[in-house]
Design an enzyme around this catalytic site. Structure first.
Site, short mmCIF file in Angstrom:
data_model
loop_
_atom_site.label_atom_id
_atom_site.label_comp_id
_atom_site.label_asym_id
_atom_site.label_seq_id
_atom_site.Cartn_x
_atom_site.Cartn_y
_atom_site.Cartn_z
N ASP A 126 41.58 35.19 17.31
CA ASP A 126 42.14 36.14 18.26
C ASP A 126 43.14 37.10 17.57
O ASP A 126 43.36 37.01 16.36
CB ASP A 126 42.81 35.35 19.40
CG ASP A 126 42.57 35.97 20.76
OD1 ASP A 126 42.44 37.19 20.84
OD2 ASP A 126 42.55 35.20 21.75
N TRP A 161 39.26 42.41 20.59
CA TRP A 161 39.02 43.12 21.87
C TRP A 161 38.52 44.56 21.68
O TRP A 161 38.78 45.42 22.54
CB TRP A 161 40.28 43.11 22.74
CG TRP A 161 41.09 41.87 22.63
CD1 TRP A 161 40.66 40.62 22.95
CD2 TRP A 161 42.43 41.74 22.14
NE1 TRP A 161 41.66 39.72 22.70
CE2 TRP A 161 42.75 40.37 22.21
CE3 TRP A 161 43.38 42.64 21.68
CZ2 TRP A 161 43.99 39.89 21.80
CZ3 TRP A 161 44.61 42.17 21.27
CH2 TRP A 161 44.91 40.81 21.34
N GLY A 162 37.87 44.83 20.57
CA GLY A 162 37.32 46.17 20.37
C GLY A 162 38.33 47.18 19.84
O GLY A 162 38.03 48.38 19.77
N ASP A 183 38.96 41.51 27.79
CA ASP A 183 38.59 40.26 28.44
C ASP A 183 37.82 40.49 29.74
O ASP A 183 38.21 41.34 30.55
CB ASP A 183 39.84 39.43 28.76
CG ASP A 183 40.44 38.81 27.50
OD1 ASP A 183 39.94 39.09 26.39
OD2 ASP A 183 41.40 38.03 27.64
#
Ligand code: GLA
Length: 373
Positions: A126, A161-162, A183
């Site tokens: 993450d 997350w791009g 998300d």
């Protein structure tokens, strides 16, 4: 780990969040076998955030929470492996995970060794709590190399997350899949936003490193950690169809111990999984557009087959038109498409155009071949 097809599995986050345990993971592995999900191809059982204590030990290692996982991670890995499944875990490139647990910033080689000692096969990585001024791509390079050196073949699942135009550099970091979106949460607007945000990025996905458009919400029905209104069965059908045609990794997010038959059969749909897992991993492209209400997608598959998908993203009935000119079958070329609906098995021949009238949020997916007309 190099993987030739989009990875399939289950992840704890969408339903369970912080509420995870050895018992849950073992029961989930059992359910994946018993309910035929393993036979359908779902193989990774992944623990997301919240598996450790809040502090590292005096040696500097992350400590497994002994209440949640009383026998430790290696024990759990052995159990999951004994079922013929693979074991995944989670860390983060920052100083703390998104939920505030110890994370791998400047501990990458140490932590990768720890994960390897647990017999982990998959690491989701993450991007929360990264120190200001850090170079995101380099943080992913570091963990990519640490995993390679760890002594175990571990699939590297990146999750920023791009952000930072990740699609342009993540493949260079050794990742096998990467989150190309924010998300998901459990409602149709979230599915629609993700789907529409990905149309221009699909060509970055390919063999060895796949655009991961986030974990599935199929079967959640507004229960669990990412609940936000919930979905109907029609919504879930469209969600799963889009994820399959887009070639995303499929990580089940519901409680598979209690999944209902409609959702289970959807996630085991052989034709949709055949499309998702197609060995050529080609890009779906837009071949029909109804002013943002609906879109039509076409995708080349192996064995002289094609996938065709009509999606109504609108909250009302809409018509979506395919003109075969838009897939290269020009008027007069003497060829059309012979198509089979993957849900009803109904066969149709499209000679020139096809207009689908779809209820709000509904979709249709066909497996097609070219045919002389
Ligand atoms: C981020 C990720 C999610 C999940 C949580 C855990 O939000 O994008 O998929 O892993 O962190 O805290």
């Amino acid at each position: 780990m190099f993987t030739k097809k989009p990875p399939l599995g289950w992840n704890s986050w969408n339903t369970f969040g912080n509420d995870i345990s050895e018992e849950l993971l073992m029961q989930t592995a059992d359910a994946m076998v018993k309910k035929g999900l393993k036979d359908a191809g779902y193989e990774y059982v992944v623990i997301d955030d919240c598996w450790s204590l809040r502090e590292r030990d005096e040696k500097g290692d992350i400590v497994t929470d002994p209440v949640k996982f009383p026998h430790g991670m290696k024990y759990l890995a052995d159990y999951i492996h004994s079922k013929g499944l693979k074991f995944g875990m989670y860390s983060c490139a920052g100083v703390k995970t998104c939920a505030g647990y110890p994370s791998s910033y400047h501990n990458e080689f140490r932590d990768a060794k720890l994960f390897a000692s647990f017999d982990v096969d998959f690491l989701k990585y993450d991007f929360c709590n990264v120190p200001q001024g850090s170079n995101g791509p380099l943080l992913y390079h570091t963990m990519g190399m640490a995993l390679k050196e760890s002594g175990r073949d571990i699939l590297f699942s990146a999750c920023n997350w791009g952000s930072d135009h990740v699609e342009t550099w993540i493949r260079s970091c050794g990742a096998g899949m990467y989150r190309s979106t924010g998300d998901i949460n459990d409602n149709f607007a979230s599915v629609r936003d993700i789907a529409l945000s990905q149309v221009d990025k699909l060509a970055y996905s390919g063999v060895g490193c796949y655009n991961d458009i986030d974990m599935l919400i199929v079967g959640m029905y507004n229960r669990g950690n990412v609940k936000n209104g919930g979905c109907t069965d029609v919504d879930y059908k469209t969600h799963f169809s889009v994820w399959c045609v887009f070639g995303s990794p499929l990580m089940i997010g519901c409680d598979v111990r209690n999944v209902n038959d409609v959702s289970l059969e959807l996630m085991k749909n052989k034709d949709l999984l055949r499309i998702n897992q197609d060995e050529e991993c080609r890009t779906a492209f837009v071949c029909g557009d109804n002013g943002n209400k609906g879109l039509c997608f076409f995708r080349h598959l192996s064995d002289n087959e094609y996938a065709l998908m009509f999606v109504n993203f609108a909250d009302e009935e809409a018509e979506i038109k395919l003109d075969l000119t838009n897939i290269g079958l020009w008027d007069g070329c003497g060829h059309g498409l012979c198509c089979r609906d993957v849900f009803t098995n109904e066969k149709i021949v499209i000679e020139r155009t096809k207009t689908e009238k779809l209820a709000a949020h509904d979709s249709k997916v066909f497996l097609c071949k070219t045919v002389s007309i």
